[in-house]
Design an enzyme around this catalytic site. Structure first.
Site, PDB file in Angstrom:
ATOM      1  N   TYR A 158      16.053   7.235 -23.889  1.00 27.08           N
ATOM      2  CA  TYR A 158      16.014   5.773 -23.949  1.00 27.08           C
ATOM      3  C   TYR A 158      17.359   5.188 -23.510  1.00 27.08           C
ATOM      4  O   TYR A 158      17.411   4.249 -22.707  1.00 27.08           O
ATOM      5  CB  TYR A 158      15.687   5.324 -25.370  1.00 27.08           C
ATOM      6  N   SER A 159      18.450   5.727 -24.041  1.00 28.08           N
ATOM      7  CA  SER A 159      19.775   5.235 -23.675  1.00 28.08           C
ATOM      8  C   SER A 159      20.006   5.361 -22.173  1.00 28.08           C
ATOM      9  O   SER A 159      20.542   4.448 -21.532  1.00 28.08           O
ATOM     10  CB  SER A 159      20.865   6.001 -24.431  1.00 28.08           C
TER      11      SER A 159
END
Length: 263
Positions: A158-159
């Site tokens: 996600y990051s």
């Protein structure tokens, strides 16, 4: 302050879930003509039922943002209906693997979240920029996340996707600037809502052996303002960056997180 969004043609992706409904309602309240795009039109139809006062302001268009051809077609349909596109707000996105270290993240899971959070925004930007350039006017607001500004254990994929979206946003802002097009990114932190109340906080409470209310208070204590963001806070930031009030702002990350990213 009048944001000047009345009668602006606004495209919103991801309007049916999470922060999407509040963002959609807020633009409708300002008098915008809102086109919502999504794979499931029945889910989007609920928006008209939820906000009957804005039924005539909301148009629905089928689109899978992970498919470039879908985005091209949907934007062409919006232009055919309204004659132009003034604003794009890319809300559609996903969370990806949670609590899984990088070395246990499957290539499939990584590629899926990158395709949705990065390529989905790219496809939509690529589709709206030509008609915006032709009119020498446009506003693009991408919804990222503060984990795209700070690394986060257990959220590598996600990051990475949100960090990549920042690069897409900043580079496109430089390229589109000479055409009077602003491109910015709103980065929410944790936002209060069903997922926060039914998944995140119960999980934190169980792991820490505390009550859910204590978990919420502990979570809020991580923020400078000592409170959890609401969807309306994110909507307000999107409207600001979509308006001419912010005409001299482009290529920025705007955290809406109560001060978490600043600490």
């Amino acid at each position: 302050m009048d944001l000047g969004l009345a009668n602006k043609v606004v495209i919103i992706t991801g309007a049916g879930k999470g922060m999407g409904p509040e963002i959609t309602k807020s633009f409708c309240y300002e008098g915008s003509l809102v086109s919502v795009l999504g794979r499931d039109l029945s889910a989007l139809e609920i928006l008209k039922e939820k906000y009957p006062e804005y039924r005539d302001s909301i148009s629905l268009f089928s689109c899978d943002v992970t498919k470039a051809d879908d985005c091209d077609r949907a934007v062409a349909e919006v232009v055919s209906k309204h004659g132009q596109v003034d604003v794009l707000v890319n809300v559609a996105g996903g969370t990806g693997p949670v609590g899984i270290p990088a070395w246990e993240t499957s290539p499939e899971a990584f590629e899926e979240i990158v395709r949705l959070n990065m390529a989905g925004c790219f496809h939509m930007m690529r589709a709206v920029l030509p008609p915006m350039i032709a009119r020498h006017y446009g506003k693009i607001v991408n919804v990222g996340g503060t984990f795209g500004m700070h690394g986060r254990a257990g959220r590598m994929a996600y990051s990475a996707s949100k960090w990549g979206l920042r690069g897409i946003t900043k580079s496109t802002a430089i390229e589109a600037g000479p055409h009077n097009i602003n491109v910015n990114i709103v980065a929410p932190g944790m936002v209060d809502g069903p997922r926060f109340r039914t998944k995140v906080m119960p999980g934190m409470a169980a792991a820490r052996g505390i009550t859910e209310e204590q978990a919420i208070d502990e979570h809020a204590s991580e923020y400078a303002l000592r409170r959890i963001s609401q969807a309306q806070d994110v909507a307000n930031a999107c409207m600001f960056l979509a308006s001419d009030v912010s005409r001299q702002i482009t290529g920025v990350d705007l955290p809406v997180d109560g001060g978490w990213a600043a600490l």
